[in-house]
Write a protein that holds these residues in place. Structure first.
Motif, mmCIF file in Angstrom:
data_model
loop_
_atom_site.group_PDB
_atom_site.id
_atom_site.type_symbol
_atom_site.label_atom_id
_atom_site.label_comp_id
_atom_site.label_asym_id
_atom_site.label_seq_id
_atom_site.Cartn_x
_atom_site.Cartn_y
_atom_site.Cartn_z
ATOM 1 N N LEU A 207 -3.474 13.720 -1.738
ATOM 2 C CA LEU A 207 -4.617 12.817 -1.858
ATOM 3 C C LEU A 207 -5.196 12.557 -0.471
ATOM 4 C CD1 LEU A 207 -6.413 10.602 -3.297
ATOM 5 C CD2 LEU A 207 -4.555 8.997 -2.736
ATOM 6 N N VAL A 208 -6.506 12.738 -0.317
ATOM 7 C CA VAL A 208 -7.213 12.388 0.911
ATOM 8 C C VAL A 208 -8.331 11.427 0.537
ATOM 9 C CG1 VAL A 208 -8.651 13.211 2.810
ATOM 10 C CG2 VAL A 208 -6.694 14.576 2.056
ATOM 11 N N VAL A 209 -8.359 10.262 1.196
ATOM 12 C CA VAL A 209 -9.382 9.251 0.922
ATOM 13 C C VAL A 209 -10.368 9.226 2.082
ATOM 14 C CG1 VAL A 209 -9.831 6.816 0.431
ATOM 15 C CG2 VAL A 209 -7.732 7.893 -0.407
ATOM 16 N N THR A 210 -11.642 9.390 1.790
ATOM 17 C CA THR A 210 -12.656 9.387 2.843
ATOM 18 C C THR A 210 -13.567 8.162 2.776
ATOM 19 O OG1 THR A 210 -14.045 10.821 1.460
ATOM 20 C CG2 THR A 210 -12.685 11.886 3.113
ATOM 21 N N GLU A 211 -13.443 7.375 1.726
ATOM 22 C CA GLU A 211 -14.226 6.141 1.629
ATOM 23 C C GLU A 211 -13.530 5.197 0.670
ATOM 24 O OE1 GLU A 211 -18.478 4.813 -0.244
ATOM 25 O OE2 GLU A 211 -18.468 6.627 0.979
ATOM 26 N N GLY A 212 -13.473 3.911 1.028
ATOM 27 C CA GLY A 212 -12.842 2.926 0.157
ATOM 28 C C GLY A 212 -11.333 3.062 0.161
ATOM 29 N N ALA A 255 -2.056 11.053 1.483
ATOM 30 C CA ALA A 255 -0.764 10.871 0.823
ATOM 31 C C ALA A 255 -0.286 12.208 0.287
ATOM 32 C CB ALA A 255 -0.876 9.863 -0.318
ATOM 33 N N LEU A 256 0.965 12.531 0.578
ATOM 34 C CA LEU A 256 1.604 13.725 0.039
ATOM 35 C C LEU A 256 2.658 13.296 -0.963
ATOM 36 C CD1 LEU A 256 2.132 15.932 3.242
ATOM 37 C CD2 LEU A 256 0.426 16.243 1.452
ATOM 38 N N ILE A 257 2.594 13.837 -2.160
ATOM 39 C CA ILE A 257 3.602 13.585 -3.188
ATOM 40 C C ILE A 257 4.424 14.852 -3.348
ATOM 41 C CG2 ILE A 257 4.022 13.081 -5.624
ATOM 42 C CD1 ILE A 257 0.790 11.909 -4.183
ATOM 43 N N LYS A 258 5.688 14.774 -3.018
ATOM 44 C CA LYS A 258 6.598 15.906 -3.118
ATOM 45 C C LYS A 258 7.709 15.571 -4.091
ATOM 46 C CE LYS A 258 4.700 18.603 0.025
ATOM 47 N NZ LYS A 258 4.102 19.910 -0.326
ATOM 48 N N GLU A 259 7.893 16.428 -5.081
ATOM 49 C CA GLU A 259 8.900 16.212 -6.119
ATOM 50 C C GLU A 259 8.766 14.808 -6.710
ATOM 51 O OE1 GLU A 259 12.687 17.152 -4.492
ATOM 52 O OE2 GLU A 259 12.225 19.289 -4.253
ATOM 53 N N SER A 260 7.521 14.428 -6.980
ATOM 54 C CA SER A 260 7.146 13.164 -7.636
ATOM 55 C C SER A 260 7.365 11.929 -6.767
ATOM 56 C CB SER A 260 7.913 12.988 -8.959
ATOM 57 O OG SER A 260 7.675 14.087 -9.814
ATOM 58 N N ILE A 261 7.735 12.120 -5.504
ATOM 59 C CA ILE A 261 7.954 10.988 -4.603
ATOM 60 C C ILE A 261 6.814 10.935 -3.590
ATOM 61 C CG2 ILE A 261 9.468 10.002 -2.837
ATOM 62 C CD1 ILE A 261 11.811 11.339 -4.264
ATOM 63 N N THR A 262 6.187 9.757 -3.452
ATOM 64 C CA THR A 262 5.093 9.582 -2.499
ATOM 65 C C THR A 262 5.662 9.394 -1.105
ATOM 66 O OG1 THR A 262 3.715 8.538 -4.196
ATOM 67 C CG2 THR A 262 3.061 8.231 -1.903
ATOM 68 N N ASN A 263 5.386 10.336 -0.205
ATOM 69 C CA ASN A 263 5.835 10.235 1.176
ATOM 70 C C ASN A 263 5.071 9.126 1.893
ATOM 71 O OD1 ASN A 263 7.526 12.392 0.688
ATOM 72 N ND2 ASN A 263 6.183 13.907 1.621
ATOM 73 N N PRO A 264 5.577 8.673 3.042
ATOM 74 C CA PRO A 264 4.852 7.639 3.800
ATOM 75 C C PRO A 264 3.393 8.051 4.049
ATOM 76 C CG PRO A 264 7.038 7.960 4.725
ATOM 77 C CD PRO A 264 6.852 9.031 3.687
ATOM 78 N N ILE A 265 2.481 7.116 3.811
ATOM 79 C CA ILE A 265 1.056 7.385 4.004
ATOM 80 C C ILE A 265 0.803 7.603 5.491
ATOM 81 C CG2 ILE A 265 -1.272 6.566 3.550
ATOM 82 C CD1 ILE A 265 0.539 6.878 1.068
ATOM 83 N N LYS A 266 -0.026 8.603 5.816
ATOM 84 C CA LYS A 266 -0.299 8.861 7.231
ATOM 85 C C LYS A 266 -1.801 8.874 7.500
ATOM 86 C CE LYS A 266 -0.309 13.948 7.097
ATOM 87 N NZ LYS A 266 0.235 15.177 7.725
ATOM 88 N N PRO A 267 -2.205 8.326 8.664
ATOM 89 C CA PRO A 267 -3.630 8.365 9.028
ATOM 90 C C PRO A 267 -4.024 9.770 9.449
ATOM 91 C CG PRO A 267 -2.340 7.400 10.799
ATOM 92 C CD PRO A 267 -1.383 7.612 9.657
#
Length: 358
Positions: A207-212, A255-267
Motif C-alpha cells: 500500500l502506498v498513500v499519496t494523499e490523505g 505499508a508492506l504486508i508479508k504473510e498477512s502481517i503488516t510490517n512497520p509503516i515506513k515513510p
C-alpha cells in the motif's frame, strides 16, 4: 553504489526529465535544486530534453522556475515551441477521446442516485494492458497489468475487491458511504485519499498513500458512515483503531504486508513514491535491485519469462528506467551495458548468460 550498474538510454533520459518537470511543478527543495543542477550539467542531452519537455508542459510555473534556475536558457524558453501546435492538437484529441469514453460507458452508469446505490461491475486488464475508469461517484480508478477489480456500491458502503493485480484509487469524498478495497487478507479503507494497492498474493500486499490516509484492517471489518468521522481523525494509537486491530497509513507512507502481517509503516522519499508509482506512466524504475527481482517485475507486463544461466547474474544489481513491456529494448540495454547475451528458447522464454570476455 559503485556495484550498481546504471543503464542509460534516450528513454531513460526522457523519463528522468519528466520526473524533474513534475518535481519542479510541485516545488523543489534546496537539495533537489542542487541535484537538478548536477543532472543538467552532466549531459547536453539532459539539458535539451529537460527544456523541450518544459515547453510542452502546460504550467507556466515550470517555465518560470527553469528560467530562474538557468538564466542563460531564458530566451530559449520564451521562443515558441515548434511542437506547440502538435501539443494543442494532442490536447484536442484527448478531449475527443474522453468524450468517446464517456459516451461508450455512459449506458452502464446509473441514471439516478437510487440506481447508483445498486451499481456493480467487474473491470479487468490483460497482461501488459493498463486502463483508467471513472466510477459513478466520480472516483477515478487506474488499473495496472493483469488486474481484476470488482466494484459494488450500496446505499451505505462502496466496496471493491482487488482479486489480482494493482490499482490506484483517487477516491471521491462521500462521508455517507465509506470506500473500502478488499485485497486478499486485508482491507483498505479510504479516509479522504489517493492510494495505490498492489496484490502480489493473498497474503503479500503493498500500500502506498499519496494523499490523505488509509486504514488497514481485516476484511471482516465493516466501516459505515457512523464510524467514518471518528476514524478520519484517528491515528494508530487511537482506541477506535486499536479496537479494530487496524493500522493507519498517512500520506507519503508505505505499508508492506508479508504473510498477512503488516510490517512497520515506513515513510517514503519523493523518489521512492515516483519509483513505486512509475507504472502509472508506463514505466518501471529500478534503483539497485538484484537482476532476478528486476526481471520478475518486468515479467508482470509481458508473457515473456527469463532464465538466468549464470548464477552470478541473479544478484547483479541494476538501476535504470524501462518502458513496461519493451522486451527488445531491455535485451538491447542489458547487452550494451552489461554484455549479457540472450537466446530465445521459445516464443515466451528468453535465456540470459554472461558474454564471453574479450
Amino acid at each position: 553504489m559503485s556495484n550498481i550498474h546504471q543503464f542509460s538510454s534516450k528513454e531513460t533520459i526522457q523519463a528522468e526529465a519528466s520526473e524533474w518537470i513534475s518535481a519542479i511543478d510541485r516545488g523543489l527543495s534546496n537539495e533537489e535544486q542542487k541535484q537538478l543542477n548536477e543532472w543538467v550539467i552532466r549531459s547536453k542531452a539532459h539539458q535539451e530534453t529537460l527544456f523541450t519537455l518544459a515547453k510542452l508542459w502546460d504550467e507556466m510555473g515550470v517555465l518560470n522556475e527553469l528560467s530562474s534556475l538557468f538564466p542563460d536558457k531564458h530566451t530559449q524558453l520564451n521562443k515558441p515551441s515548434p511542437w506547440f501546435g502538435l501539443a494543442i492538437a494532442a490536447s484536442f484529441i484527448a478531449v475527443l477521446l474522453l468524450g468517446y469514453v464517456v459516451l461508450t460507458h455512459s449506458s452502464s452508469w446509473p441514471s439516478s442516485y437510487a440506481d447508483e446505490t445498486k451499481f456493480s461491475k467487474i473491470y479487468r486488464t490483460k497482461v501488459g494492458e493498463q486502463a483508467t475508469y471513472l466510477l459513478p461517484d466520480n472516483t477515478i480508478v487506474q488499473l495496472n497489468t493483469n488486474t481484476k477489480l470488482e466494484v459494488a456500491y450500496t446505499a451505505e458502503r462502496r466496496q471493491l475487491i482487488l482479486s489480482r493485480g494493482e490499482g490506484r484509487f483517487n477516491v471521491a469524498k462521500d462521508a455517507s458511504r465509506p470506500f473500502t478495497v478488499a485485497a486478499g487478507d486485508k482491507s483498505f479503507t479510504a479516509l479522504g485519499t489517493v492510494f495505490n494497492v498492489q496484490r502480489n498474493s493473498a497474503s503479500d500486499l503493498e500500500l502506498v498513500v499519496t494523499e490523505g490516509k488509509v486504514m488497514i484492517a481485516d476484511p471482516s471489518v465493516q466501516v459505515y458512515a457512523k464510524d467514518f468521522t471518528k476514524l478520519k481523525s484517528a491515528v494508530d494509537s487511537s482506541d477506535s483503531v486499536r479496537a479494530l486491530q487496524a493500522n493507519i497509513v498517512l500520506s507519503g507512507e508505505k505499508a508492506l504486508i508479508k504473510e498477512s502481517i503488516t510490517n512497520p509503516i515506513k515513510p517514503l522519499s519523493i523518489d521512492d513514491v515516483q519509483r513505486d508509482l512509475a507504472w502509472q506512466h508506463g514505466m518501471i524504475i529500478f534503483n539497485g535491485e538484484p537482476l532476478s527481482e528486476a526481471l520478475h517485475e518486468i515479467s508482470r507486463y509481458t508473457a515473456t519469462r527469463f532464465e538466468l544461466v549464470d548464477p552470478e547474474l541473479r544478484e547483479l544489481k541494476v538501476a535504470g528506467v524501462f518502458k513496461a513491456g519493451d522486451i527488445a529494448g531491455l535485451l538491447d540495454t542489458l547487452h550494451a551495458n552489461l554484455a549479457i547475451e540472450h537466446q530465445r528458447m521459445g516464443e515466451h522464454i528468453v535465456s540470459l548468460r554472461l558474454g564471453k570476455k574479450s
